[in-house]
Scaffold this active site. Structure first.
Site, PDB file in Angstrom:
ATOM      1  CB  CYS A  64     -32.118 -26.817  16.169  1.00 52.44           C
ATOM      2  SG  CYS A  64     -32.922 -27.826  17.435  1.00 52.44           S
TER       3      CYS A  64
ATOM      4  CB  ALA B 249     -28.570 -34.751  21.022  1.00 52.27           C
TER       5      ALA B 249
END
Length: 459
Positions: A47, A13
């Protein structure tokens, strides 16, 4: 002006957000980008791993936002399965090892983005030769767990050690895969670092109600193995059978490489940066994501809050600034949300323990309400807790636990915390109302009203 060269360490990310933002602002004729990623995946949702393992997400590819090929088409020279082993800040050079083909490569840089993420906390007793013990940090970890669950002999029992976010989510995932699951937590309640005890008790009740065995105040002495495979977790109370062990003991910033290069590391173990995500004391080195520490906007203290939301924001800020623009990342207030079976759990700001540690005097309010008008089908109970400064009534923190439609109310409370609103100001918030969505007095307003009464009583 010649071509500027950017080297990025880490392909998830933060690193790829920085590379993409820099590429948007400086075309291929002005900026060369080389990125190193030691794993097999880029730009993915870590996640989402528990939900993929548990079957809520069908396909691994659904967790991948952008593949290596897509990054390369965008003009990024992405080197997969390459691990950076050294940073030479004086000569502006990194050294990387090819984990597949072998050999070593060196790349010079004008700008460097350090985005190495975090590493799971792995006790010494979990580092032995027994197979079947997993952390959950990267998509490579997730694929290893899937392969173990799909392998032979098929696991029948699972022990999850640690009752934080990843622990409770993985306990649910193991349950959905049909395993007999035990959750071991050293504190008095699951999510003890995340929510206050009365909220944690509701979480424990919900987990047990789904058939997961929850053992609190548990201590792990080690693992027992047979034939090279884990077979049990050893505790003072006896052995807990385990064909698979999942570690949910938290993570640490992956900052060793930065520290070895002489870059500053703070008390949380994270790399220290300014608001522009520039590493302190440098001009051309940036850091972002789970490897950095940031500032808590309520206490002003350095904290390590490893979340994908922050990683993407910080990477974006770093990429804009290194390309000559301006952006800043002011800090965090600890907003987070998770789902445990049918229960939603959310928090923002400070817990009571954190408020006490920060030196605040405070009052609390705990209310029960419903997600919709009580007469509307599907209405379910929720509990909201507010923590407000005793003298001023400033909202310091909030926690929510309930079923569907409960947790996202934390966003309104997070905005209130961020803007330092008082609970009395919150009682007049113009929140939406219709029977399918909320009672005429939204639970947020009811909690604010009760907290205001507590502030008035304390002063």
């Amino acid at each position: 002006m010649g071509v500027v060269k950017l080297v990025v360490i880490g392909g998830d990310a933060a690193g790829m957000s920085a590379a993409s933002q820099a590429r948007k602002r400086l075309g291929t004729d002005r900026l060369e980008i080389v990125a190193f990623e030691r794993g097999r995946f880029t730009s993915y949702s870590a996640c989402g791993i528990p939900y993929w393992i548990g079957g809520a997400v069908d396909d691994l590819d659904a967790l991948i936002a952008r593949s290596p090929e897509a990054h390369r088409k965008a003009g990024i020279d992405l080197r997969m399965r390459h691990e950076v082993t050294a940073i030479d800040t004086a000569n502006r050079e990194v050294v990387a090892r090819d984990l597949v083909g072998g050999g070593e490569v060196r790349e010079s840089f004008d700008h460097l983005v350090y985005a190495t993420g975090a590493t799971p906390v792995t006790p010494e007793w979990a580092q032995g030769p027994a197979s079947g013990v997993f952390g959950v940090q990267t998509l490579d970890d997730g694929t290893a767990i899937q392969e173990w669950l799909d392998g032979e002999p098929a696991p029948r029992t699972a022990v999850v050690i640690g009752g934080g976010y990843i622990g409770v989510e993985m306990a649910e995932a193991m349950l959905k895969r049909g395993l007999d699951v035990t959750l071991l937590e050293k504190s008095a309640q699951p999510m003890g670092k995340t929510v206050d005890p009365e909220v944690g008790a509701l979480v424990a009740e919900a987990i047990r109600g789904q058939g997961i065995k929850v053992v609190t105040e548990a201590h792990v002495d080690g693992l027992s193995a047979a034939g090279g495979r884990v077979r049990a977790v050893v505790t003072p109370a006896g052995e807990v059978p385990a064909d698979i062990v999942v570690l949910g003991l938290g993570v640490r910033p992956n900052s060793a490489l930065a520290a070895a290069a002489g870059l500053p590391v703070g008390p949380t173990g994270g790399v220290r940066t300014d608001r522009q995500m520039r590493v302190e004391g440098t001009e051309n080195i940036w850091a972002a994501g789970d490897c950095v520490e940031t500032r808590h906007l309520i206490t002003g203290e350095p904290v390590h809050v490893p979340l994908g939301t922050h990683a993407n924001k910080q990477g974006r800020v770093a990429g804009i600034n290194l390309a000559g623009g301006y952006a800043s990342f002011p800090g965090v207030i600890g907003t987070a949300v998770t789902k445990v079976c049918e229960l939603e759990v959310a928090r923002t700001g400070l817990t009571e323990k954190e408020a006490t540690h920060a030196g605040y005097e405070y009052v609390t309010a705990l209310v029960e309400s419903t997600s919709r008008a009580g007469y509307y089908p599907g209405a379910s109970k929720m509990t909201i807790k507010l923590i407000a400064e005793r003298r001023t009534g400033t909202l310091l923190g909030a926690q929510i636990v309930g079923k569907a439609e409960a947790a996202k109310r934390i966003d309104a409370l997070a905005v209130a915390v961020w803007n330092r609103m008082s609970v009395e100001e919150m009682t007049a918030l113009d929140l939406s109302y219709a029977p399918p969505f909320a009672p005429v007095w939204d639970p947020v307003l009811i909690a604010a009203r009760k907290a205001t009464e507590a502030v008035h009583a304390a002063t």
